[in-house]
Design an enzyme around this catalytic site. Structure first.
Site, PDB file in Angstrom:
ATOM      1  N   LYS A  54    -121.391  25.691  16.258  1.00 21.60           N
ATOM      2  CA  LYS A  54    -122.762  25.884  15.761  1.00 21.60           C
ATOM      3  C   LYS A  54    -122.859  27.228  15.035  1.00 21.60           C
ATOM      4  O   LYS A  54    -123.415  27.314  13.939  1.00 21.60           O
ATOM      5  CB  LYS A  54    -123.765  25.826  16.931  1.00 21.60           C
ATOM      6  CG  LYS A  54    -123.984  24.413  17.458  1.00 21.60           C
ATOM      7  CD  LYS A  54    -124.756  24.385  18.774  1.00 21.60           C
ATOM      8  CE  LYS A  54    -124.856  22.934  19.283  1.00 21.60           C
ATOM      9  NZ  LYS A  54    -125.466  22.794  20.590  1.00 21.60           N
ATOM     10  N   GLN A  98    -128.018  26.252  25.292  1.00 18.47           N
ATOM     11  CA  GLN A  98    -127.010  25.188  25.388  1.00 18.47           C
ATOM     12  C   GLN A  98    -127.064  24.529  26.763  1.00 18.47           C
ATOM     13  O   GLN A  98    -127.094  25.203  27.796  1.00 18.47           O
ATOM     14  CB  GLN A  98    -125.608  25.794  25.129  1.00 18.47           C
ATOM     15  CG  GLN A  98    -124.478  24.784  25.110  1.00 18.47           C
ATOM     16  CD  GLN A  98    -124.540  23.809  23.924  1.00 18.47           C
ATOM     17  OE1 GLN A  98    -125.154  24.089  22.894  1.00 18.47           O
ATOM     18  NE2 GLN A  98    -123.907  22.659  24.073  1.00 18.47           N
ATOM     19  N   ASP A 121    -134.355  22.395  19.199  1.00 13.97           N
ATOM     20  CA  ASP A 121    -133.862  21.199  19.886  1.00 13.97           C
ATOM     21  C   ASP A 121    -134.944  20.121  19.991  1.00 13.97           C
ATOM     22  O   ASP A 121    -134.637  18.955  20.249  1.00 13.97           O
ATOM     23  CB  ASP A 121    -133.429  21.567  21.317  1.00 13.97           C
ATOM     24  CG  ASP A 121    -131.933  21.797  21.439  1.00 13.97           C
ATOM     25  OD1 ASP A 121    -131.174  21.084  20.766  1.00 13.97           O
ATOM     26  OD2 ASP A 121    -131.536  22.680  22.221  1.00 13.97           O
TER      27      ASP A 121
HETATM   28  N1  GUN Z   1    -125.617  20.074  24.899  1.00 15.99           N
HETATM   29  C1  GUN Z   1    -125.126  18.949  24.313  1.00 15.99           C
HETATM   30  N2  GUN Z   1    -125.891  18.576  23.250  1.00 15.99           N
HETATM   31  C2  GUN Z   1    -126.885  19.495  23.176  1.00 15.99           C
HETATM   32  C3  GUN Z   1    -127.992  19.641  22.285  1.00 15.99           C
HETATM   33  O1  GUN Z   1    -128.225  18.854  21.357  1.00 15.99           O
HETATM   34  N3  GUN Z   1    -128.792  20.727  22.524  1.00 15.99           N
HETATM   35  C4  GUN Z   1    -128.566  21.587  23.559  1.00 15.99           C
HETATM   36  N4  GUN Z   1    -129.420  22.597  23.711  1.00 15.99           N
HETATM   37  N5  GUN Z   1    -127.558  21.469  24.402  1.00 15.99           N
HETATM   38  C5  GUN Z   1    -126.722  20.425  24.206  1.00 15.99           C
END
Ligand code: GUN
Length: 315
Positions: A54, A98, A121
Protein backbone atom coordinates in the site's frame (compact mmCIF):
# COMPACT_ATOMS: atom_id res chain seq x y z
CA UNK A 1 -16.39 -21.78 -23.76
CA UNK A 2 -13.25 -19.72 -23.85
CA UNK A 3 -12.45 -18.33 -20.41
CA UNK A 4 -10.92 -14.88 -20.23
CA UNK A 5 -8.56 -14.51 -17.28
CA UNK A 6 -8.84 -11.07 -15.70
CA UNK A 7 -5.47 -9.88 -14.48
CA UNK A 8 -5.88 -7.18 -11.84
CA UNK A 9 -2.69 -5.41 -12.86
CA UNK A 10 -4.15 -4.52 -16.25
CA UNK A 11 -7.36 -3.14 -14.73
CA UNK A 12 -5.33 -1.37 -12.01
CA UNK A 13 -3.21 0.41 -14.63
CA UNK A 14 -6.37 1.60 -16.35
CA UNK A 15 -7.72 3.00 -13.04
CA UNK A 16 -4.35 4.55 -12.17
CA UNK A 17 -4.36 6.57 -15.40
CA UNK A 18 -7.65 8.10 -14.31
CA UNK A 19 -6.36 8.73 -10.76
CA UNK A 20 -3.23 10.39 -12.18
CA UNK A 21 -5.20 12.83 -14.32
CA UNK A 22 -7.56 13.70 -11.43
CA UNK A 23 -4.53 14.11 -9.15
CA UNK A 24 -2.99 16.55 -11.66
CA UNK A 25 -6.14 18.69 -11.61
CA UNK A 26 -6.30 18.46 -7.81
CA UNK A 27 -2.68 19.55 -7.41
CA UNK A 28 -3.03 22.40 -9.87
CA UNK A 29 -6.07 23.70 -7.99
CA UNK A 30 -4.94 23.15 -4.39
CA UNK A 31 -1.17 22.61 -4.37
CA UNK A 32 -1.86 19.72 -1.99
CA UNK A 33 -0.46 16.19 -1.96
CA UNK A 34 -2.95 13.55 -0.76
CA UNK A 35 -1.64 11.85 2.40
CA UNK A 36 -2.41 8.33 3.62
CA UNK A 37 -1.49 6.99 7.07
CA UNK A 38 -1.59 3.24 7.63
CA UNK A 39 -1.53 1.95 11.19
CA UNK A 40 -0.39 -1.63 11.70
CA UNK A 41 -0.29 -3.40 15.05
CA UNK A 42 1.82 -6.52 15.57
CA UNK A 43 3.94 -8.61 13.27
CA UNK A 44 1.56 -10.65 11.11
CA UNK A 45 3.69 -11.30 8.00
CA UNK A 46 0.79 -11.15 5.52
CA UNK A 47 -0.45 -7.83 6.97
CA UNK A 48 3.07 -6.42 6.90
CA UNK A 49 3.38 -7.36 3.25
CA UNK A 50 0.01 -5.76 2.37
CA UNK A 51 0.93 -2.58 4.22
CA UNK A 52 4.27 -2.35 2.41
CA UNK A 53 2.48 -2.74 -0.94
CA UNK A 54 0.00 0.00 0.00
CA UNK A 55 2.79 2.42 0.95
CA UNK A 56 4.74 1.60 -2.21
CA UNK A 57 1.72 2.21 -4.45
CA UNK A 58 1.06 5.51 -2.69
CA UNK A 59 4.60 6.76 -3.20
CA UNK A 60 4.60 5.61 -6.83
CA UNK A 61 1.49 7.73 -7.45
CA UNK A 62 3.19 10.75 -5.83
CA UNK A 63 1.03 10.69 -2.69
CA UNK A 64 2.39 11.15 0.81
CA UNK A 65 2.50 7.87 2.74
CA UNK A 66 3.17 7.10 6.39
CA UNK A 67 3.21 3.69 8.03
CA UNK A 68 2.87 3.65 11.80
CA UNK A 69 4.14 0.33 13.09
CA UNK A 70 2.93 -0.40 16.61
CA UNK A 71 4.01 -3.31 18.80
CA UNK A 72 1.66 -6.25 19.48
CA UNK A 73 1.32 -5.00 23.07
CA UNK A 74 -0.19 -1.63 22.05
CA UNK A 75 -3.32 -0.89 24.08
CA UNK A 76 -6.66 0.44 22.88
CA UNK A 77 -6.12 3.86 24.57
CA UNK A 78 -2.68 4.12 22.96
CA UNK A 79 -4.16 3.41 19.53
CA UNK A 80 -6.95 5.91 20.14
CA UNK A 81 -4.26 8.50 20.90
CA UNK A 82 -2.43 7.72 17.65
CA UNK A 83 -5.63 8.02 15.61
CA UNK A 84 -6.64 11.27 17.35
CA UNK A 85 -3.27 12.71 16.31
CA UNK A 86 -3.80 11.63 12.69
CA UNK A 87 -7.35 12.99 12.70
CA UNK A 88 -5.96 16.43 13.52
CA UNK A 89 -3.21 16.48 10.92
CA UNK A 90 -4.00 18.56 7.84
CA UNK A 91 -1.44 16.67 5.70
CA UNK A 92 -3.08 13.28 6.40
CA UNK A 93 -6.31 12.95 4.43
CA UNK A 94 -6.82 9.20 4.80
CA UNK A 95 -6.37 6.78 7.70
CA UNK A 96 -6.37 3.00 7.43
CA UNK A 97 -5.99 0.68 10.41
CA UNK A 98 -4.79 -2.63 9.02
CA UNK A 99 -6.93 -5.60 10.06
CA UNK A 100 -6.86 -7.98 11.78
CA UNK A 101 -5.95 -6.25 15.02
CA UNK A 102 -4.67 -8.24 18.01
CA UNK A 103 -7.58 -9.77 19.98
CA UNK A 104 -6.88 -7.62 23.05
CA UNK A 105 -7.70 -4.44 21.14
CA UNK A 106 -11.26 -3.11 20.97
CA UNK A 107 -11.50 -3.06 17.19
CA UNK A 108 -14.86 -1.27 16.94
CA UNK A 109 -13.85 1.55 19.29
CA UNK A 110 -10.58 2.01 17.43
CA UNK A 111 -12.12 2.05 13.94
CA UNK A 112 -14.99 4.29 15.04
CA UNK A 113 -12.53 6.89 16.32
CA UNK A 114 -11.32 7.67 12.78
CA UNK A 115 -12.64 10.97 11.43
CA UNK A 116 -15.32 9.85 8.90
CA UNK A 117 -13.89 12.15 6.22
CA UNK A 118 -10.61 10.19 6.47
CA UNK A 119 -12.26 6.72 6.59
CA UNK A 120 -10.88 5.37 3.30
CA UNK A 121 -11.88 1.82 4.21
CA UNK A 122 -15.53 2.85 4.45
CA UNK A 123 -15.88 0.90 7.72
CA UNK A 124 -17.44 3.58 9.94
CA UNK A 125 -21.19 3.50 10.69
CA UNK A 126 -21.68 6.77 8.79
CA UNK A 127 -19.79 5.37 5.78
CA UNK A 128 -21.72 2.09 5.74
CA UNK A 129 -24.94 4.05 6.30
CA UNK A 130 -24.19 6.18 3.26
CA UNK A 131 -23.47 3.03 1.26
CA UNK A 132 -26.82 1.55 2.30
CA UNK A 133 -28.59 4.77 1.30
CA UNK A 134 -26.67 4.99 -1.98
CA UNK A 135 -25.13 8.44 -1.38
CA UNK A 136 -21.62 7.18 -0.66
CA UNK A 137 -18.46 9.02 -1.76
CA UNK A 138 -16.35 5.88 -1.79
CA UNK A 139 -16.73 2.25 -0.73
CA UNK A 140 -14.52 -0.44 0.83
CA UNK A 141 -11.53 -0.92 -1.45
CA UNK A 142 -11.92 -4.56 -2.49
CA UNK A 143 -15.61 -4.44 -3.50
CA UNK A 144 -14.99 -1.08 -5.18
CA UNK A 145 -12.18 -2.75 -7.16
CA UNK A 146 -14.51 -5.55 -8.24
CA UNK A 147 -16.99 -3.00 -9.57
CA UNK A 148 -14.13 -1.50 -11.59
CA UNK A 149 -13.55 -4.92 -13.18
CA UNK A 150 -17.12 -4.87 -14.49
CA UNK A 151 -16.64 -1.33 -15.77
CA UNK A 152 -13.37 -2.33 -17.46
CA UNK A 153 -15.03 -5.33 -19.14
CA UNK A 154 -18.04 -3.17 -20.06
CA UNK A 155 -20.08 -5.87 -18.33
CA UNK A 156 -23.42 -4.39 -17.32
CA UNK A 157 -24.47 -6.20 -14.13
CA UNK A 158 -28.00 -4.78 -14.29
CA UNK A 159 -30.61 -7.52 -13.97
CA UNK A 160 -27.98 -10.22 -13.59
CA UNK A 161 -27.98 -12.81 -10.79
CA UNK A 162 -25.06 -12.13 -8.47
CA UNK A 163 -24.19 -14.63 -5.76
CA UNK A 164 -21.71 -13.56 -3.09
CA UNK A 165 -20.20 -16.20 -0.83
CA UNK A 166 -19.20 -14.46 2.41
CA UNK A 167 -20.94 -11.83 4.56
CA UNK A 168 -18.01 -9.92 6.03
CA UNK A 169 -18.15 -6.20 6.76
CA UNK A 170 -15.05 -5.69 4.61
CA UNK A 171 -16.16 -7.53 1.48
CA UNK A 172 -19.46 -9.45 1.41
CA UNK A 173 -21.82 -6.75 2.72
CA UNK A 174 -20.41 -3.75 0.79
CA UNK A 175 -20.10 -5.92 -2.34
CA UNK A 176 -23.80 -6.80 -2.10
CA UNK A 177 -24.77 -3.14 -1.71
CA UNK A 178 -22.64 -1.96 -4.63
CA UNK A 179 -24.10 -4.65 -6.88
CA UNK A 180 -27.60 -3.84 -5.70
CA UNK A 181 -27.09 -0.15 -6.51
CA UNK A 182 -25.93 -1.29 -9.97
CA UNK A 183 -29.27 -3.15 -10.30
CA UNK A 184 -28.02 -6.75 -9.97
CA UNK A 185 -30.19 -9.33 -8.22
CA UNK A 186 -28.08 -10.20 -5.21
CA UNK A 187 -27.91 -13.29 -3.01
CA UNK A 188 -25.49 -13.51 -0.08
CA UNK A 189 -24.38 -16.96 1.03
CA UNK A 190 -22.39 -17.83 4.15
CA UNK A 191 -21.26 -20.69 6.34
CA UNK A 192 -24.86 -21.73 7.14
CA UNK A 193 -26.24 -21.58 3.61
CA UNK A 194 -27.81 -24.86 2.60
CA UNK A 195 -27.06 -26.34 -0.83
CA UNK A 196 -24.31 -23.82 -1.42
CA UNK A 197 -23.18 -25.18 -4.79
CA UNK A 198 -26.77 -25.22 -6.03
CA UNK A 199 -27.30 -21.56 -5.08
CA UNK A 200 -23.92 -20.61 -6.57
CA UNK A 201 -24.83 -22.31 -9.85
CA UNK A 202 -27.62 -19.77 -10.35
CA UNK A 203 -25.08 -16.98 -10.59
CA UNK A 204 -24.21 -14.99 -13.67
CA UNK A 205 -21.71 -13.31 -11.35
CA UNK A 206 -20.16 -15.50 -8.66
CA UNK A 207 -18.03 -13.79 -6.04
CA UNK A 208 -16.31 -15.83 -3.37
CA UNK A 209 -14.84 -14.16 -0.30
CA UNK A 210 -14.72 -16.93 2.29
CA UNK A 211 -10.99 -17.47 2.63
CA UNK A 212 -11.58 -21.23 2.24
CA UNK A 213 -9.09 -22.62 -0.28
CA UNK A 214 -10.69 -24.89 -2.85
CA UNK A 215 -14.28 -24.20 -1.73
CA UNK A 216 -15.53 -23.29 -5.21
CA UNK A 217 -15.17 -26.13 -7.69
CA UNK A 218 -16.72 -26.71 -11.11
CA UNK A 219 -20.06 -27.74 -9.53
CA UNK A 220 -20.51 -24.12 -8.31
CA UNK A 221 -20.17 -22.56 -11.75
CA UNK A 222 -22.86 -21.99 -14.34
CA UNK A 223 -21.60 -22.16 -17.93
CA UNK A 224 -20.58 -18.64 -18.91
CA UNK A 225 -20.46 -17.17 -15.39
CA UNK A 226 -18.16 -14.35 -14.34
CA UNK A 227 -16.19 -15.68 -11.35
CA UNK A 228 -14.40 -13.32 -8.98
CA UNK A 229 -12.14 -14.88 -6.36
CA UNK A 230 -11.52 -12.69 -3.32
CA UNK A 231 -10.35 -15.46 -0.99
CA UNK A 232 -6.70 -14.93 -0.11
CA UNK A 233 -5.07 -17.47 2.18
CA UNK A 234 -1.50 -18.62 2.64
CA UNK A 235 -1.17 -22.40 2.59
CA UNK A 236 1.73 -24.81 3.04
CA UNK A 237 2.30 -27.77 0.67
CA UNK A 238 0.58 -30.24 3.04
CA UNK A 239 -2.63 -28.16 2.84
CA UNK A 240 -2.72 -28.09 -0.96
CA UNK A 241 -5.02 -30.14 -3.15
CA UNK A 242 -3.52 -32.16 -6.02
CA UNK A 243 -4.00 -29.65 -8.87
CA UNK A 244 -2.03 -27.13 -6.85
CA UNK A 245 0.94 -29.40 -6.70
CA UNK A 246 1.38 -29.93 -10.43
CA UNK A 247 5.10 -29.53 -11.08
CA UNK A 248 4.63 -26.57 -13.40
CA UNK A 249 2.22 -24.62 -11.24
CA UNK A 250 3.00 -21.16 -9.92
CA UNK A 251 2.07 -22.45 -6.47
CA UNK A 252 4.74 -25.16 -6.63
CA UNK A 253 7.31 -22.46 -7.38
CA UNK A 254 5.98 -20.37 -4.49
CA UNK A 255 6.20 -23.36 -2.11
CA UNK A 256 9.81 -23.89 -3.14
CA UNK A 257 10.75 -20.22 -2.87
CA UNK A 258 8.75 -19.01 0.14
CA UNK A 259 7.51 -22.18 1.89
CA UNK A 260 3.88 -21.11 1.31
CA UNK A 261 1.57 -20.17 -1.54
CA UNK A 262 -1.22 -17.61 -1.66
CA UNK A 263 -4.41 -19.23 -2.93
CA UNK A 264 -8.01 -18.20 -3.39
CA UNK A 265 -11.33 -19.95 -2.79
CA UNK A 266 -11.68 -21.16 -6.37
CA UNK A 267 -10.30 -24.30 -7.97
CA UNK A 268 -9.17 -22.18 -10.87
CA UNK A 269 -8.11 -24.98 -13.25
CA UNK A 270 -11.51 -26.70 -12.93
CA UNK A 271 -13.37 -23.57 -14.00
CA UNK A 272 -11.27 -22.84 -17.07
CA UNK A 273 -13.46 -23.59 -20.08
CA UNK A 274 -16.65 -23.23 -18.02
CA UNK A 275 -16.55 -19.66 -16.71
CA UNK A 276 -16.65 -16.73 -19.18
CA UNK A 277 -14.39 -14.61 -16.96
CA UNK A 278 -12.26 -15.55 -13.97
CA UNK A 279 -9.83 -13.75 -11.68
CA UNK A 280 -6.72 -15.65 -10.54
CA UNK A 281 -5.16 -15.62 -7.06
CA UNK A 282 -2.66 -14.12 -6.78
CA UNK A 283 -2.79 -11.46 -9.50
CA UNK A 284 -6.55 -10.95 -9.69
CA UNK A 285 -8.40 -8.69 -7.29
CA UNK A 286 -5.35 -7.95 -5.04
CA UNK A 287 -3.84 -5.13 -7.14
CA UNK A 288 -7.27 -3.52 -7.41
CA UNK A 289 -7.71 -3.28 -3.64
CA UNK A 290 -4.53 -1.24 -3.42
CA UNK A 291 -5.44 0.92 -6.40
CA UNK A 292 -8.88 1.69 -4.97
CA UNK A 293 -7.18 2.75 -1.75
CA UNK A 294 -5.38 5.41 -3.81
CA UNK A 295 -8.66 6.36 -5.47
CA UNK A 296 -10.37 6.68 -2.08
CA UNK A 297 -7.42 8.65 -0.66
CA UNK A 298 -7.64 11.14 -3.52
CA UNK A 299 -11.40 11.49 -3.00
CA UNK A 300 -10.90 12.07 0.74
CA UNK A 301 -8.27 14.74 -0.03
CA UNK A 302 -10.59 16.36 -2.59
CA UNK A 303 -13.45 16.52 -0.07
CA UNK A 304 -11.16 17.99 2.58
CA UNK A 305 -10.00 20.61 0.06
CA UNK A 306 -13.60 21.67 -0.51
CA UNK A 307 -14.33 19.91 -3.81
CA UNK A 308 -18.00 19.36 -4.51
CA UNK A 309 -19.31 15.80 -4.24
CA UNK A 310 -20.07 15.68 -7.97
CA UNK A 311 -16.37 16.31 -8.70
CA UNK A 312 -15.30 13.08 -6.98
CA UNK A 313 -16.14 10.63 -9.80
CA UNK A 314 -18.19 8.33 -7.57
CA UNK A 315 -19.37 4.92 -8.73
N1 GUN B 1 -7.00 -6.39 5.97
C1 GUN B 1 -7.28 -7.10 4.84
N2 GUN B 1 -7.98 -6.33 3.95
C2 GUN B 1 -8.12 -5.12 4.54
C3 GUN B 1 -8.75 -3.91 4.12
O1 GUN B 1 -9.33 -3.80 3.02
N3 GUN B 1 -8.68 -2.88 5.00
C4 GUN B 1 -8.08 -3.00 6.22
N4 GUN B 1 -8.09 -1.93 7.02
N5 GUN B 1 -7.50 -4.10 6.64
C5 GUN B 1 -7.52 -5.16 5.80
Amino acid sequence: METQIIYGKEVAEWIQEDIRSRFDVFQARTGTVPGLAVVIVGEDPASQMYVKSKAKACIKMGFHSEVLECPETTTTPELLGIIAGLNHRADIHAILVQLPLPAAIDKTTVLDSIDPIKDVDGFLPVSTGRLVRGDYRWAACTPAGVMKIFEYLQYDVSGHEAVIIGRSDIVGKPMALLLMHAHATVTICHSRTRNLSEVARRADILISAMGKPGLVDASFCKEGACVIDIGTVRITPDQAWPELLEPESVWQKSFEKKGYATVGDVKFQQLLGKARYITPVPGGVGPLTITMLLDNTLKAAQLQAGFEEDELHVG
